[in-house]
Design an enzyme around this catalytic site. Structure first.
Site, PDB file in Angstrom:
ATOM      1  N   GLY A  11      43.532  29.723 -19.655  1.00  0.00           N
ATOM      2  CA  GLY A  11      44.483  30.123 -18.617  1.00  0.00           C
ATOM      3  C   GLY A  11      43.982  29.789 -17.215  1.00  0.00           C
ATOM      4  O   GLY A  11      42.942  29.153 -17.044  1.00  0.00           O
ATOM      5  N   GLN A  12      44.716  30.267 -16.209  1.00  0.00           N
ATOM      6  CA  GLN A  12      44.409  29.901 -14.813  1.00  0.00           C
ATOM      7  C   GLN A  12      42.986  30.311 -14.416  1.00  0.00           C
ATOM      8  O   GLN A  12      42.217  29.495 -13.932  1.00  0.00           O
ATOM      9  CB  GLN A  12      45.417  30.558 -13.846  1.00  0.00           C
ATOM     10  CG  GLN A  12      45.270  30.032 -12.421  1.00  0.00           C
ATOM     11  CD  GLN A  12      45.678  31.034 -11.331  1.00  0.00           C
ATOM     12  OE1 GLN A  12      45.911  32.201 -11.585  1.00  0.00           O
ATOM     13  NE2 GLN A  12      45.761  30.553 -10.112  1.00  0.00           N
ATOM     14  N   TYR A 143      54.434  44.881 -15.327  1.00  0.00           N
ATOM     15  CA  TYR A 143      53.116  44.329 -15.003  1.00  0.00           C
ATOM     16  C   TYR A 143      52.245  45.415 -14.351  1.00  0.00           C
ATOM     17  O   TYR A 143      51.112  45.658 -14.761  1.00  0.00           O
ATOM     18  CB  TYR A 143      53.299  43.151 -14.047  1.00  0.00           C
ATOM     19  CG  TYR A 143      52.024  42.428 -13.685  1.00  0.00           C
ATOM     20  CD1 TYR A 143      51.317  41.708 -14.640  1.00  0.00           C
ATOM     21  CD2 TYR A 143      51.547  42.426 -12.371  1.00  0.00           C
ATOM     22  CE1 TYR A 143      50.157  41.016 -14.297  1.00  0.00           C
ATOM     23  CE2 TYR A 143      50.396  41.733 -12.026  1.00  0.00           C
ATOM     24  CZ  TYR A 143      49.713  41.036 -12.993  1.00  0.00           C
ATOM     25  OH  TYR A 143      48.572  40.352 -12.656  1.00  0.00           O
ATOM     26  N   ILE A 173      45.642  34.501  -6.779  1.00  0.00           N
ATOM     27  CA  ILE A 173      44.507  33.573  -6.869  1.00  0.00           C
ATOM     28  C   ILE A 173      45.013  32.140  -6.678  1.00  0.00           C
ATOM     29  O   ILE A 173      45.942  31.711  -7.362  1.00  0.00           O
ATOM     30  CB  ILE A 173      43.800  33.671  -8.245  1.00  0.00           C
ATOM     31  CG1 ILE A 173      43.413  35.122  -8.576  1.00  0.00           C
ATOM     32  CG2 ILE A 173      42.590  32.752  -8.303  1.00  0.00           C
ATOM     33  CD1 ILE A 173      42.358  35.727  -7.726  1.00  0.00           C
TER      34      ILE A 173
HETATM   35  C1  AKB Z   1      50.970  37.745  -9.986  1.00  0.00           C
HETATM   36  O1  AKB Z   1      51.538  37.311  -8.967  1.00  0.00           O
HETATM   37  O2  AKB Z   1      51.559  38.212 -10.946  1.00  0.00           O
HETATM   38  C2  AKB Z   1      49.454  37.714  -9.999  1.00  0.00           C
HETATM   39  C3  AKB Z   1      48.870  38.958  -9.428  1.00  0.00           C
HETATM   40  C4  AKB Z   1      48.762  39.136  -7.971  1.00  0.00           C
HETATM   41  O3  AKB Z   1      48.471  39.819 -10.152  1.00  0.00           O
HETATM   42  N1  AKB Z   1      48.993  36.564  -9.305  1.00  0.00           N
END
Ligand code: AKB
Length: 317
Positions: A11-12, A143, A173
């Protein structure tokens, strides 16, 4: 001697973290854990061992950990914020049921565990400016909910079973190697690709929306340095605020225009991304990370922009 398993190694973050760990711990086994369909390629494949490690399958995880006598796990398996909103159950299955498996395997095999949290663990009720380390965390996205749960479950395994769990709240990131997929902060990566390809950038985030960001080399340092920190100095564990910079779309656009004055950007705001971005902090207070384990990033917006454009030029021109 360290034996490390990186879950989500293609992944990234995982793709660069695995290579960085292989560089830093030359004598060790750094195992690249991947899921079927996302096999490592190139240097990642050639430079060390790789194994299927699906966090939803505790048996496979346990086998890999035993086979390589793993003592440290970097668990990067997760869906990013925008995708998680369209697949909330899958986000939970990977992020939380998967984490549960990782923590159980770590408990049975005496491993330390790093599982990143995010600025997404905060919500609309959190103080947005200079967001403190310890504050309100009531996110409304799946999330965010899964990230707060990650922090709590990781602390639970530390307090109850003594598993050495540690974490940071990553901001957006930015990297020139593996692109992110499905995050709210992805615009801050995509804008560099548009600039280098001489395309107009269509920005999905409203002018004036500030979010914390970090260049990949600093993100790798954050993860590795925290896992190497003296545990006696850690007052917090899951998870530390860390940041390198905070900007809105105008600021990153203008930073790129310092190098490419003809670059164009227009706005076409994405309502989902915008509502997530507006609920996140404008800027984090990361003083606890600085005090407890010496967090000190190297890149700001200007130095990151110069490096991004230079690296992407080599890649594309
Ligand atoms: C997202 O944008 O979902 C991620 C984060 C800031 O957790 N890059």
């Amino acid at each position: 001697m360290k034996n490390i398993l990186v879950i989500g190694a293609t992944g990234q973050i995982g793709s660069e973290l695995t290579m960085e760990l292989r560089k830093r711990y030359t004598d060790s086994n750094i195992v690249a854990g991947y899921i079927a369909g996302a096999e490592p390629v190139g240097r990642l494949k050639e430079s060390g061992p790789y194994e299927i490690t699906d966090v939803t399958d505790a048996e496979i995880l346990d086998k890999v950990v035993k086979k390589y006598k793993i003592d440290t796990i970097y668990n990067l398996a997760a869906l990013l914020s925008v995708v998680a909103e369209s697949k909330p159950k899958l986000a939970w299955k990977i992020g939380i049921d998967g984490l549960w498996n990782v923590l159980d395997v770590a408990k049975d095999n005496n491993c330390a565990v790093f599982t990143p949290s995010s600025i997404g663990s905060f919500g609309i009720d959190t103080p947005h400016v200079n967001t403190p380390q310890d504050t309100i965390q009531r996110p409304r996205t799946m999330y965010g909910i899964s990230k707060v749960t990650t922090e709590l479950l990781s602390d639970y395994y530390y307090n109850k079973y003594g598993v050495d769990t540690r974490s940071v709240r990553f901001p957006g990131i930015i990297s020139n190697v593996t692109p992110p997929g499905g995050g709210t902060t992805d615009y801050a990566v995509d804008i560099y690709y548009s600039a280098i390809k001489d395309e107009e950038f269509v920005c999905p985030i409203e002018k004036g929306t500030f979010m914390d960001m970090m260049y990949m080399p600093d993100a790798l340092d954050a993860a590795i340095n925290l896992m190497e920190a003296d545990p006696a100095k850690l007052i917090h564990r899951n998870a530390f605020n860390v940041t390198s910079m905070s900007f809105d779309p105008e600021m990153i656009y203008n930073a790129i225009r310092q190098h490419m004055p003809d670059f164009k950007m227009r706005y076409q705001v994405d309502p989902l991304k915008q509502s997530i971005a507006s609920s996140w902090p404008d800027s984090l207070d990361d003083s606890c990370a600085r005090k407890e384990w010496g967090w000190n990033p190297n890149f700001n917006l200007e130095s990151m922009t110069a490096d991004m454009l230079e690296k992407l030029k080599i890649k594309f021109l």
